[in-house]
Design a protein around this motif. Structure first.
Motif, PDB file in Angstrom:
ATOM      1  N   PHE A 178      52.649 -57.109 -17.907  1.00 49.83           N
ATOM      2  CA  PHE A 178      52.024 -57.835 -19.003  1.00 49.83           C
ATOM      3  C   PHE A 178      51.308 -56.855 -19.917  1.00 49.83           C
ATOM      4  O   PHE A 178      51.206 -55.672 -19.625  1.00 49.83           O
ATOM      5  CB  PHE A 178      51.046 -58.905 -18.481  1.00 49.83           C
ATOM      6  CG  PHE A 178      49.993 -58.374 -17.539  1.00 49.83           C
ATOM      7  CD1 PHE A 178      48.822 -57.819 -18.019  1.00 49.83           C
ATOM      8  CD2 PHE A 178      50.185 -58.435 -16.167  1.00 49.83           C
ATOM      9  CE1 PHE A 178      47.859 -57.327 -17.154  1.00 49.83           C
ATOM     10  CE2 PHE A 178      49.233 -57.954 -15.294  1.00 49.83           C
ATOM     11  CZ  PHE A 178      48.062 -57.405 -15.782  1.00 49.83           C
ATOM     12  N   THR A 179      50.823 -57.384 -21.037  1.00 50.85           N
ATOM     13  CA  THR A 179      50.063 -56.588 -21.990  1.00 50.85           C
ATOM     14  C   THR A 179      48.674 -57.188 -22.131  1.00 50.85           C
ATOM     15  O   THR A 179      48.534 -58.386 -22.385  1.00 50.85           O
ATOM     16  CB  THR A 179      50.755 -56.561 -23.366  1.00 50.85           C
ATOM     17  OG1 THR A 179      52.037 -55.966 -23.225  1.00 50.85           O
ATOM     18  CG2 THR A 179      49.950 -55.772 -24.379  1.00 50.85           C
ATOM     19  N   PHE A 180      47.655 -56.359 -21.950  1.00 56.00           N
ATOM     20  CA  PHE A 180      46.281 -56.766 -22.215  1.00 56.00           C
ATOM     21  C   PHE A 180      45.979 -56.459 -23.670  1.00 56.00           C
ATOM     22  O   PHE A 180      46.192 -55.340 -24.129  1.00 56.00           O
ATOM     23  CB  PHE A 180      45.306 -56.003 -21.307  1.00 56.00           C
ATOM     24  CG  PHE A 180      43.874 -56.083 -21.758  1.00 56.00           C
ATOM     25  CD1 PHE A 180      43.157 -57.253 -21.640  1.00 56.00           C
ATOM     26  CD2 PHE A 180      43.259 -54.984 -22.324  1.00 56.00           C
ATOM     27  CE1 PHE A 180      41.844 -57.319 -22.077  1.00 56.00           C
ATOM     28  CE2 PHE A 180      41.948 -55.036 -22.755  1.00 56.00           C
ATOM     29  CZ  PHE A 180      41.242 -56.219 -22.632  1.00 56.00           C
ATOM     30  N   VAL A 181      45.488 -57.456 -24.412  1.00 48.78           N
ATOM     31  CA  VAL A 181      45.111 -57.285 -25.810  1.00 48.78           C
ATOM     32  C   VAL A 181      43.589 -57.336 -25.884  1.00 48.78           C
ATOM     33  O   VAL A 181      42.978 -58.358 -25.549  1.00 48.78           O
ATOM     34  CB  VAL A 181      45.734 -58.385 -26.696  1.00 48.78           C
ATOM     35  CG1 VAL A 181      45.304 -58.213 -28.135  1.00 48.78           C
ATOM     36  CG2 VAL A 181      47.248 -58.383 -26.572  1.00 48.78           C
ATOM     37  N   ALA A 182      42.976 -56.245 -26.296  1.00 47.98           N
ATOM     38  CA  ALA A 182      41.510 -56.152 -26.352  1.00 47.98           C
ATOM     39  C   ALA A 182      40.989 -56.800 -27.628  1.00 47.98           C
ATOM     40  O   ALA A 182      41.499 -56.555 -28.717  1.00 47.98           O
ATOM     41  CB  ALA A 182      41.074 -54.698 -26.294  1.00 47.98           C
ATOM     42  N   GLU A 183      39.967 -57.637 -27.480  1.00 49.34           N
ATOM     43  CA  GLU A 183      39.308 -58.270 -28.620  1.00 49.34           C
ATOM     44  C   GLU A 183      37.909 -57.701 -28.861  1.00 49.34           C
ATOM     45  O   GLU A 183      37.454 -57.641 -29.992  1.00 49.34           O
ATOM     46  CB  GLU A 183      39.205 -59.781 -28.403  1.00 49.34           C
ATOM     47  CG  GLU A 183      40.528 -60.480 -28.374  1.00 49.34           C
ATOM     48  CD  GLU A 183      40.398 -61.959 -28.120  1.00 49.34           C
ATOM     49  OE1 GLU A 183      41.069 -62.722 -28.839  1.00 49.34           O
ATOM     50  OE2 GLU A 183      39.626 -62.366 -27.225  1.00 49.34           O
ATOM     51  N   ARG A 184      37.231 -57.308 -27.765  1.00 48.31           N
ATOM     52  CA  ARG A 184      35.880 -56.777 -27.863  1.00 48.31           C
ATOM     53  C   ARG A 184      35.695 -55.609 -26.907  1.00 48.31           C
ATOM     54  O   ARG A 184      36.264 -55.591 -25.824  1.00 48.31           O
ATOM     55  CB  ARG A 184      34.862 -57.870 -27.522  1.00 48.31           C
ATOM     56  CG  ARG A 184      34.685 -58.900 -28.614  1.00 48.31           C
ATOM     57  CD  ARG A 184      33.803 -60.055 -28.171  1.00 48.31           C
ATOM     58  NE  ARG A 184      34.382 -60.839 -27.095  1.00 48.31           N
ATOM     59  CZ  ARG A 184      35.354 -61.718 -27.248  1.00 48.31           C
ATOM     60  NH1 ARG A 184      35.892 -61.904 -28.414  1.00 48.31           N
ATOM     61  NH2 ARG A 184      35.812 -62.413 -26.227  1.00 48.31           N
TER      62      ARG A 184
END
Length: 177
Positions: A40-46
């Motif tokens: 999977f891909t982790f998408v960073a928001e903060r």
């Protein structure tokens, strides 16, 4: 008049709280599938720097907020595949051995020699512990995935203070043919 004030206050408060919550673009069934496949891909928001140095500097700049969380632009990710780990995350904090090239001071690397252990956490979360072996400064990445797709990532490295990120997981991008 008091009732009108009370109703307006409750309405605006609930509106503010509902707008503060973010929604994961992946539904719960897909989250379970992604966790099971371990791709999977982790998408960073903060980003959440751990040291007081960064927050002290942030507070000294005009027009900044007083919180420790830094909102990130889209595009900062950790992509986990069966044969590689690709990390593209910014770094905010104290580095003990900084590189002369500023582009190498963030977390931007691809690892093909890493170990990943999955365990079950509290309240139905899945915790992935990743240790890189082929990097100059090895990093330990802990990824905690909640059932909703929300994800918390913590990175510890030998040459800098630890940092954590909030975001969500999604499917890996399909390679172009």
């Amino acid at each position: 008049m008091k009732n009108l004030f009370y109703i307006t206050t409750v309405f605006l408060g609930s509106l503010a709280m509902s707008s503060c919550s973010t929604h994961s673009p992946v539904n719960s069934a897909n989250v379970a599938s992604l966790i099971q496949k371990e791709e999977f891909t982790f998408v960073a928001e903060r980003a959440n720097p751990s040291g007081s140095t960064v927050t002290d500097i942030m507070h000294s700049l005009p027009g900044t907020n007083s919180g420790r969380l830094l909102n990130l632009d889209p595009g900062y990710t950790i992509e986990i595949k069966k044969d590689s780990l690709e990390v593209t995350l910014p770094y905010f904090g104290r580095m003990y051995t900084p590189a002369m090239d500023p582009s190498k001071n963030s977390y931007r690397f691809t690892s093909t020699d890493y170990s990943m252990v999955r365990s079950d956490g509290k309240k139905g979360t899945s915790v992935f512990t990743i240790n890189t072996k082929d990097q100059q400064n090895p990093a330990q990445i802990v990824i905690q995935v909640f059932n909703s797709g929300k994800t918390y990532v913590s990175i510890d490295s030998n040459d800098r203070q630890s940092i954590s990120y909030d975001g969500y997981i999604t499917e890996n991008r399909k390679p172009k043919k």
